[in-house]
Design a protein around this motif. Structure first.
Motif, PDB file in Angstrom:
ATOM      1  N   GLN A  83      47.872  36.556  42.388  1.00  0.00           N
ATOM      2  CA  GLN A  83      47.534  35.718  43.342  1.00  0.00           C
ATOM      3  C   GLN A  83      48.850  35.509  44.373  1.00  0.00           C
ATOM      4  OE1 GLN A  83      44.619  34.697  44.868  1.00  0.00           O
ATOM      5  NE2 GLN A  83      43.270  35.187  43.054  1.00  0.00           N
ATOM      6  N   LEU A  84      49.834  35.436  43.653  1.00  0.00           N
ATOM      7  CA  LEU A  84      51.034  35.212  44.190  1.00  0.00           C
ATOM      8  C   LEU A  84      51.939  36.507  44.915  1.00  0.00           C
ATOM      9  CD1 LEU A  84      52.808  33.154  41.557  1.00  0.00           C
ATOM     10  CD2 LEU A  84      52.082  32.135  43.823  1.00  0.00           C
ATOM     11  N   ARG A  85      51.020  37.694  44.720  1.00  0.00           N
ATOM     12  CA  ARG A  85      51.496  39.039  45.211  1.00  0.00           C
ATOM     13  C   ARG A  85      52.722  39.186  44.589  1.00  0.00           C
ATOM     14  NH1 ARG A  85      49.088  38.917  51.316  1.00  0.00           N
ATOM     15  NH2 ARG A  85      47.583  40.346  50.902  1.00  0.00           N
TER      16      ARG A  85
ATOM     17  N   GLY B 135      45.814  47.772  36.860  1.00  0.00           N
ATOM     18  CA  GLY B 135      45.760  49.109  37.865  1.00  0.00           C
ATOM     19  C   GLY B 135      45.979  48.424  39.159  1.00  0.00           C
ATOM     20  N   ASP B 136      45.198  47.386  39.719  1.00  0.00           N
ATOM     21  CA  ASP B 136      45.589  46.926  40.739  1.00  0.00           C
ATOM     22  C   ASP B 136      46.843  46.701  40.904  1.00  0.00           C
ATOM     23  OD1 ASP B 136      42.739  46.661  41.709  1.00  0.00           O
ATOM     24  OD2 ASP B 136      42.507  44.860  40.720  1.00  0.00           O
ATOM     25  N   SER B 137      47.595  45.921  40.527  1.00  0.00           N
ATOM     26  CA  SER B 137      48.858  45.709  40.576  1.00  0.00           C
ATOM     27  C   SER B 137      50.035  46.968  40.860  1.00  0.00           C
ATOM     28  CB  SER B 137      49.714  44.894  39.242  1.00  0.00           C
ATOM     29  OG  SER B 137      48.884  43.534  39.377  1.00  0.00           O
ATOM     30  N   TYR B 138      49.542  48.064  39.859  1.00  0.00           N
ATOM     31  CA  TYR B 138      50.280  48.996  39.792  1.00  0.00           C
ATOM     32  C   TYR B 138      49.893  49.957  41.219  1.00  0.00           C
ATOM     33  CZ  TYR B 138      51.618  50.166  35.035  1.00  0.00           C
ATOM     34  OH  TYR B 138      52.375  49.750  33.953  1.00  0.00           O
ATOM     35  N   LEU B 139      48.420  49.760  41.744  1.00  0.00           N
ATOM     36  CA  LEU B 139      48.324  50.253  43.206  1.00  0.00           C
ATOM     37  C   LEU B 139      49.191  49.381  44.212  1.00  0.00           C
ATOM     38  CD1 LEU B 139      44.898  51.148  44.491  1.00  0.00           C
ATOM     39  CD2 LEU B 139      46.546  50.054  45.889  1.00  0.00           C
ATOM     40  N   LYS B 140      49.267  48.268  44.139  1.00  0.00           N
ATOM     41  CA  LYS B 140      49.917  47.548  45.156  1.00  0.00           C
ATOM     42  C   LYS B 140      51.376  47.869  45.189  1.00  0.00           C
ATOM     43  CE  LYS B 140      46.292  44.002  45.266  1.00  0.00           C
ATOM     44  NZ  LYS B 140      45.760  42.525  44.704  1.00  0.00           N
ATOM     45  N   LEU B 141      51.880  48.105  43.795  1.00  0.00           N
ATOM     46  CA  LEU B 141      53.296  48.608  43.757  1.00  0.00           C
ATOM     47  C   LEU B 141      53.622  49.872  44.261  1.00  0.00           C
ATOM     48  CD1 LEU B 141      54.184  46.904  40.500  1.00  0.00           C
ATOM     49  CD2 LEU B 141      55.191  46.172  42.577  1.00  0.00           C
ATOM     50  N   GLY B 142      52.607  50.723  44.602  1.00  0.00           N
ATOM     51  CA  GLY B 142      52.852  52.149  45.107  1.00  0.00           C
ATOM     52  C   GLY B 142      52.786  53.093  43.865  1.00  0.00           C
ATOM     53  N   LEU B 143      52.309  52.480  42.687  1.00  0.00           N
ATOM     54  CA  LEU B 143      52.431  53.423  41.331  1.00  0.00           C
ATOM     55  C   LEU B 143      51.000  53.995  41.241  1.00  0.00           C
ATOM     56  CD1 LEU B 143      54.735  50.991  39.337  1.00  0.00           C
ATOM     57  CD2 LEU B 143      55.351  53.291  40.257  1.00  0.00           C
TER      58      LEU B 143
END
Length: 281
Positions: free
Chosen positions: A71-73, A100-108
């Motif tokens: 939520q804090l990005r 997986g969502d967090s990896y996607l948002k990191l460009g991984l």
């Protein structure tokens, strides 16, 4: 694909041990959940981290921490928390999905696909809903698999211009823009501004300027107007990418991400895409 070394190294640098000797882990976790529900995500993350340290067997606590970081990005911290949750309970499939969502948002994107696949192996009933996997597949260059994912998503979400566009983007890379246009999924009930014009853009019926103009001309409140401008610039950027115009892709991604930041998942997708372009420079 972006270089993954610096990001993965940053994950390790976040490994801060929190001491919570003598504190009641269940009480801390309950407090974390309460403040999370109240929208106090920074406080929720801190309390959940303390609960995780107080009870090294608890997988619920790092999962809550990961959700709060999301939520804090703070996607680096979210990945670390979800990884801890999975170390404590390898069968916690939802942690793979969230990570997986967090990896996607990191460009991984490769890591995102791997996590989404583990999640869907455990929860195949969710496969049609998983448009996020389709986006990750696009960014790892698995265009035909991405096309199939968006076709599958159509079975549960047939009136979504964004699904039609991402199907087009994958299909254009897997075959050609001409074929993608011929196969464009029709949508008639997506009333969001400027989705009608976005679909017409990929159908070859309007120009990028007309998409941007539709977002500007709409009579919306301030937040909805910003959202319309974001989506107009994002999908104009992606259209230019499908046409091989790198300069215009970058120009409109920068406008979408830097000028019209919104709280939706697609902002994170646009941001990851822009970071990928900038790393290649």
């Amino acid at each position: 694909m972006p270089a993954r070394g610096p990001v993965l190294a940053a994950l390790v640098s976040l490994g801060v041990t929190l001491t919570a000797a003598g504190q009641d882990a269940p009480a801390l976790l309950e407090q974390a959940r309460a403040v999370y529900k109240a929208g106090q995500f920074k406080e929720a993350a801190a309390l959940a981290e303390k609960a995780a340290a107080a009870d090294p067997k608890s997988f619920h606590a790092p999962f809550v921490a990961g959700t709060a970081y999301g939520q804090l990005r703070d996607n680096l911290a979210a990945v670390k928390a979800y990884t801890t949750a999975l170390e404590r309970n390898p069968k916690l499939a939802e942690a793979h999905d969230r990570r997986g969502d967090s990896y996607l948002k990191l460009g991984l994107f490769k890591e995102a696909v791997a996590d989404f696949d583990v999640y869907l192996a455990a929860s195949p009933k969710d496969s049609a809903d998983h448009w996020r996997r389709g986006i990750a597949l696009y960014y790892v260059g698995r265009f035909d698999d991405g096309r199939k994912q968006f076709e599958h998503h159509r079975s549960v979400n047939p009136e979504d211009v964004e699904n039609s566009v991402w199907h087009y983007l994958c299909n254009a890379k897997a075959s050609s823009p001409k074929q993608a246009r011929a196969d464009l999924i029709p949508v008639t009930k997506d009333t969001r501004v400027p989705m009608k014009e976005v679909l017409q853009l990929f159908a070859g019926k309007v120009s990028p300027a007309e998409v941007l103009g539709a977002a500007e001309a709409a009579k919306l409140d301030a937040e909805d107007q910003k959202e319309a401008r974001f989506y107009a610039n994002l999908y104009v950027a992606l259209y230019f990418e499908s046409e091989g115009n790198a300069a215009k892709t970058k120009e409109h991604l920068e406008a979408a991400v830097e000028r019209y930041k919104i709280g939706h998942y697609m902002w994170d997708v646009g941001n990851a895409h822009l970071e990928m372009i900038l790393k290649k420079k």
